[in-house]
Design an enzyme around this catalytic site. Structure first.
Site, PDB file in Angstrom:
ATOM      1  N   CYS A  52       0.872  -1.175   0.000  1.00  0.00           N
ATOM      2  CA  CYS A  52       0.000   0.000   0.000  1.00  0.00           C
ATOM      3  C   CYS A  52       0.908   1.222   0.000  1.00  0.00           C
ATOM      4  CB  CYS A  52      -0.912  -0.008   1.222  1.00  0.00           C
ATOM      5  SG  CYS A  52      -2.014   1.413   1.222  1.00  0.00           S
ATOM      6  N   GLY A  53       0.812   2.007  -1.073  1.00  0.00           N
ATOM      7  CA  GLY A  53       1.704   3.164  -1.216  1.00  0.00           C
ATOM      8  C   GLY A  53       1.344   4.278  -0.248  1.00  0.00           C
ATOM      9  N   HIS A  54       0.053   4.659  -0.235  1.00  0.00           N
ATOM     10  CA  HIS A  54      -0.311   5.748   0.700  1.00  0.00           C
ATOM     11  C   HIS A  54      -0.055   5.285   2.117  1.00  0.00           C
ATOM     12  CE1 HIS A  54      -4.175   3.967   2.089  1.00  0.00           C
ATOM     13  NE2 HIS A  54      -3.979   4.795   3.087  1.00  0.00           N
ATOM     14  N   HIS A  85      -8.602  -3.751  -7.861  1.00  0.00           N
ATOM     15  CA  HIS A  85      -8.590  -2.280  -7.895  1.00  0.00           C
ATOM     16  C   HIS A  85      -8.919  -1.826  -9.323  1.00  0.00           C
ATOM     17  CE1 HIS A  85      -6.087  -3.053  -4.352  1.00  0.00           C
ATOM     18  NE2 HIS A  85      -6.264  -1.807  -3.968  1.00  0.00           N
ATOM     19  N   ASP A 107     -10.233   5.583  -3.177  1.00  0.00           N
ATOM     20  CA  ASP A 107      -8.995   6.109  -2.588  1.00  0.00           C
ATOM     21  C   ASP A 107      -9.025   7.637  -2.651  1.00  0.00           C
ATOM     22  OD1 ASP A 107      -6.382   6.635  -1.790  1.00  0.00           O
ATOM     23  OD2 ASP A 107      -5.599   4.851  -2.794  1.00  0.00           O
ATOM     24  N   CYS A 118      -3.290   6.950  -4.856  1.00  0.00           N
ATOM     25  CA  CYS A 118      -3.029   5.509  -4.756  1.00  0.00           C
ATOM     26  C   CYS A 118      -1.587   5.199  -5.197  1.00  0.00           C
ATOM     27  CB  CYS A 118      -4.026   4.693  -5.578  1.00  0.00           C
ATOM     28  SG  CYS A 118      -3.899   2.933  -5.228  1.00  0.00           S
ATOM     29  N   GLY A 119      -0.762   4.834  -4.215  1.00  0.00           N
ATOM     30  CA  GLY A 119       0.659   4.590  -4.518  1.00  0.00           C
ATOM     31  C   GLY A 119       0.884   3.381  -5.402  1.00  0.00           C
ATOM     32  N   THR A 120       0.168   2.276  -5.107  1.00  0.00           N
ATOM     33  CA  THR A 120       0.357   1.097  -5.959  1.00  0.00           C
ATOM     34  C   THR A 120      -0.317   1.322  -7.317  1.00  0.00           C
ATOM     35  OG1 THR A 120      -1.506   0.047  -4.807  1.00  0.00           O
ATOM     36  CG2 THR A 120       0.708  -0.575  -4.085  1.00  0.00           C
TER      37      THR A 120
HETATM   38  O1  PYC Z   1      -1.869   3.771  -1.981  1.00  0.00           O
HETATM   39  O2  PYC Z   1      -1.342   1.790  -2.761  1.00  0.00           O
HETATM   40  C1  PYC Z   1      -2.134   2.573  -2.233  1.00  0.00           C
HETATM   41  C2  PYC Z   1      -3.469   2.083  -1.848  1.00  0.00           C
HETATM   42  C3  PYC Z   1      -3.999   0.849  -2.072  1.00  0.00           C
HETATM   43  C4  PYC Z   1      -5.292   0.851  -1.536  1.00  0.00           C
HETATM   44  C5  PYC Z   1      -5.513   2.095  -1.000  1.00  0.00           C
HETATM   45  N1  PYC Z   1      -4.385   2.829  -1.205  1.00  0.00           N
END
Ligand code: PYC
Length: 341
Positions: A103-105, A225, A250, A254-256
């Protein structure tokens, strides 16, 4: 007896993360008990812990992240001792319906939380996750750059059928989680908060349609997603709307999802290595991303099609701590394990 968990809450561009720093399962034990794989395979050991959590601690996951203590919009994070002492920690992310790969965030929130606790200073750290070790460079109390796991485009021009409207065509890609990425169709309307009901309806239908039509990752992984794109405001290369596995959207870019996006741009020849990509979310928060190709010594990730460019995305963003709380789980509380969905 009351069970107590200390949590640090943060948000990353509006998207919340609840980091459990004290209480809960004995992770040192879970990392070793019943584990039969290679001792130095960190990702496999964390996946072993995820299976134990799924088997024995579902009540806690739901209790921490679902109503009445939280809501489906939150991502939870278990803080683990590192398998390799050279790394800062391990982390396992979860939401209202289960566990995430990365999870990036949440990693940006983790670093802001560890900085708040005085457990991380400016510098670069290895963070262990169930899909691999990521690098996190803490730049100041709020800003971090993540060197994410290798990411790649899996299939392009995938058509996802919809009832009563035209199919949506897009890419399937891995960025630490699985994504379907597509240009937002005109009939979806603008990527704005005022248009949330329509965006949720469309992306939930796309998610369900992929499931119904067997559109999966290379080993049958659920594409959980959905990421739609449109033009960004000045200064951003693009704006997105991201549907998460449990039906929430999100609030951050979303980092990923941004990792999957730069992997697709790289594969389509639309973003050069080192070039920056500013991804804006539906709330207007932003991540700055870029990528490097994998080095010759690095193995392409499992599932990456032969000949496909796998890249290592970097994601920079800011997170802010917004709570330092003790959660209480009373055995007599009928909603100790959350309100059942
Ligand atoms: O930021 O990767 C992310 C992420 C995945 C689900 C919610 N945020």
């Amino acid at each position: 007896m009351l069970e107590r968990l200390r949590v640090i809450d943060s948000h990353t561009g509006g998207e919340p993360t609840r980091l459990v720093i004290d209480g809960g399962p004995d992770f040192q034990r879970l990392l070793t008990e019943g584990y039969v794989g290679p001792a130095d395979d960190i990702a496999q050991r964390l996946r072993h812990v995820v299976r134990a959590l799924e088997r024995d601690h579902e009540d806690l996951r739901r209790g921490i992240i679902c109503e009445p203590r939280s809501s489906e919009h939150w991502v939870g994070a278990w803080l683990l001792p590192p398998v390799d002492p050279a790394n800062l920690c391990g982390v396992i992310f979860f939401n209202n319906v289960g566990y995430l790969g990365m999870c990036g965030h949440g990693t940006l929130g983790l670093m802001a939380s560890l900085a708040y606790l005085g457990r991380a200073n400016v510098g670069t750290y290895g963070i262990e996750t169930p899909v691999g070790v990521v690098q996190a460079e803490l730049r100041d109390a709020h800003h971090t750059t993540i060197g994410n796991v290798p990411s790649f485009l899996y299939r392009s021009d995938v058509s996802v059928p919809l009832v009563d409207r035209a199919s949506v065509v897009g890419d399937l890609a891995w960025g630490g989680n699985w994504f379907f990425l597509a240009q937002a169709p005109a009939e979806a309307g603008p990527l704005t908060l005022a248009n949330l009901p329509g965006l949720l309806r469309l992306t939930l239908e796309l998610q369900a349609s992929m499931e119904a039509h067997g559109i999966t990752g290379p080993q049958g992984e659920r594409i959980d997603h959905v990421e739609l794109f449109a033009a960004g405001e000045p200064g951003a290369d693009s704006r997105n709307f991201v549907l998460c596995p449990g039906g929430a959207y999100d609030r951050s870019p979303c980092g990923t999802g941004t990792s999957a996006k730069v992997a697709c741009l790289a594969a389509h020849g639309k973003l050069a290595s080192g070039q920056t990509w500013v991804q804006e979310s539906i709330t207007g928060s932003r991540f700055t991303a870029s990528y490097q190709p994998l080095t010759a010594a690095e193995k392409a990730p499992a599932g990456c099609p032969v000949g496909m460019l796998a890249v290592r995305p970097s994601i920079t963003g800011a997170a802010h701590v917004c709570g330092d709380t003790t959660l209480i789980f009373d055995p007599q509380d009928p909603f100790r394990a959350g309100i059942p969905a």
